[in-house]
Design a protein around this motif. Structure first.
Motif, short mmCIF file in Angstrom:
data_model
loop_
_atom_site.label_atom_id
_atom_site.label_comp_id
_atom_site.label_asym_id
_atom_site.label_seq_id
_atom_site.Cartn_x
_atom_site.Cartn_y
_atom_site.Cartn_z
N THR A 17 -2.42 1.27 -1.81
CA THR A 17 -1.05 1.03 -1.36
C THR A 17 -1.02 0.34 0.00
O THR A 17 -0.23 -0.59 0.21
CB THR A 17 -0.27 2.36 -1.31
OG1 THR A 17 -0.25 2.92 -2.63
CG2 THR A 17 1.15 2.15 -0.84
N ILE A 18 -1.84 0.78 0.92
CA ILE A 18 -1.85 0.18 2.27
C ILE A 18 -2.30 -1.28 2.21
O ILE A 18 -1.72 -2.15 2.87
CB ILE A 18 -2.74 1.00 3.24
CG1 ILE A 18 -2.18 2.41 3.40
CG2 ILE A 18 -2.88 0.30 4.58
CD1 ILE A 18 -0.76 2.46 3.95
N ASP A 22 -0.07 -4.39 3.42
CA ASP A 22 -0.58 -5.36 4.39
C ASP A 22 -0.48 -6.79 3.85
O ASP A 22 -0.07 -7.70 4.56
CB ASP A 22 -2.05 -5.05 4.74
CG ASP A 22 -2.21 -3.90 5.71
OD1 ASP A 22 -1.24 -3.56 6.43
OD2 ASP A 22 -3.32 -3.33 5.75
N HIS A 94 3.17 4.14 11.46
CA HIS A 94 2.71 4.35 10.08
C HIS A 94 3.88 4.23 9.09
O HIS A 94 3.99 5.02 8.16
CB HIS A 94 1.99 5.70 9.94
CG HIS A 94 0.93 5.89 10.97
ND1 HIS A 94 -0.26 5.18 10.95
CD2 HIS A 94 0.89 6.65 12.09
CE1 HIS A 94 -0.99 5.52 11.99
NE2 HIS A 94 -0.31 6.41 12.70
N LEU A 96 4.68 1.25 7.41
CA LEU A 96 4.51 -0.07 6.81
C LEU A 96 5.39 -0.24 5.58
O LEU A 96 5.92 -1.33 5.34
CB LEU A 96 3.04 -0.29 6.47
CG LEU A 96 2.61 -1.70 6.10
CD1 LEU A 96 3.00 -2.69 7.19
CD2 LEU A 96 1.12 -1.75 5.84
N ASP A 97 5.59 0.83 4.81
CA ASP A 97 6.45 0.75 3.63
C ASP A 97 7.89 0.41 4.02
O ASP A 97 8.53 -0.46 3.42
CB ASP A 97 6.40 2.04 2.82
CG ASP A 97 6.77 3.27 3.63
OD1 ASP A 97 6.73 3.23 4.88
OD2 ASP A 97 7.11 4.30 3.02
#
Length: 164
Positions: A17-18, A22, A94, A96-97
């Protein structure tokens, strides 16, 4: 497909997911770089028009069109630059979503308003140069062009991509 492409990305790209977020953020930033300069230059030029000697010759209707155009252009500029502020405020949180989702929505709204501004500019220029009928025709053609390039094909391609 329900809009969540996490499984597809994991299976096909080997991304977690990360990594996907990104990649999405990097892609969105590149798109914004393309848009930001143009919309900022456009807005800057529009802001100088009332100070030109022939601006007073515009009819009341064309002044209204101008105000709609400059408002749309300023709003597009704000929306297309807003992801930078969003990133700064969410940096190292944290989130990012939220960043990718929010920036995506801001970019879509900015692109829509850019289309409004460019359509209005076509109306203004053609009206001043060739008359009201030409201005209306230019506005219709510009609207059809933006819908035909920016809206309809992505939805058609999106519908076709629902197959895995």
């Amino acid at each position: 497909m329900d809009g969540d492409d996490t499984d597809w990305n994991r299976r096909v790209r080997g991304e977690n997911t990360i990594q996907r977020l990104d990649r999405n953020w990097a892609s969105l930033l590149q798109e914004l770089r393309v848009l930001q300069t143009g919309v900022q230059v456009l807005t800057g030029i529009l802001l100088t028009l009332p100070f030109q000697s022939h601006f007073d010759a515009l009819s009341t209707e064309l002044r209204v069109v101008y105000l709609v155009v400059v408002t749309a252009s300023i709003a597009a500029t704000a929306l297309l630059v807003a992801p930078v502020a969003l990133h700064r405020l969410l940096f190292r949180r944290h989130r990012l979503d939220a960043l990718v989702t929010g920036a995506h929505r801001l970019a879509l709204a900015g692109i829509a308003l850019l289309g409004v501004a460019l359509t209005g500019i076509a109306v203004l220029i053609f009206d001043v140069v060739a008359g009201t009928a030409a201005g209306i025709i230019a506005g219709v053609v510009a609207s059809i062009t933006f819908l035909g390039l920016w809206v309809i094909p992505p939805f058609v391609y999106r519908r076709g991509s629902e197959k895995d």
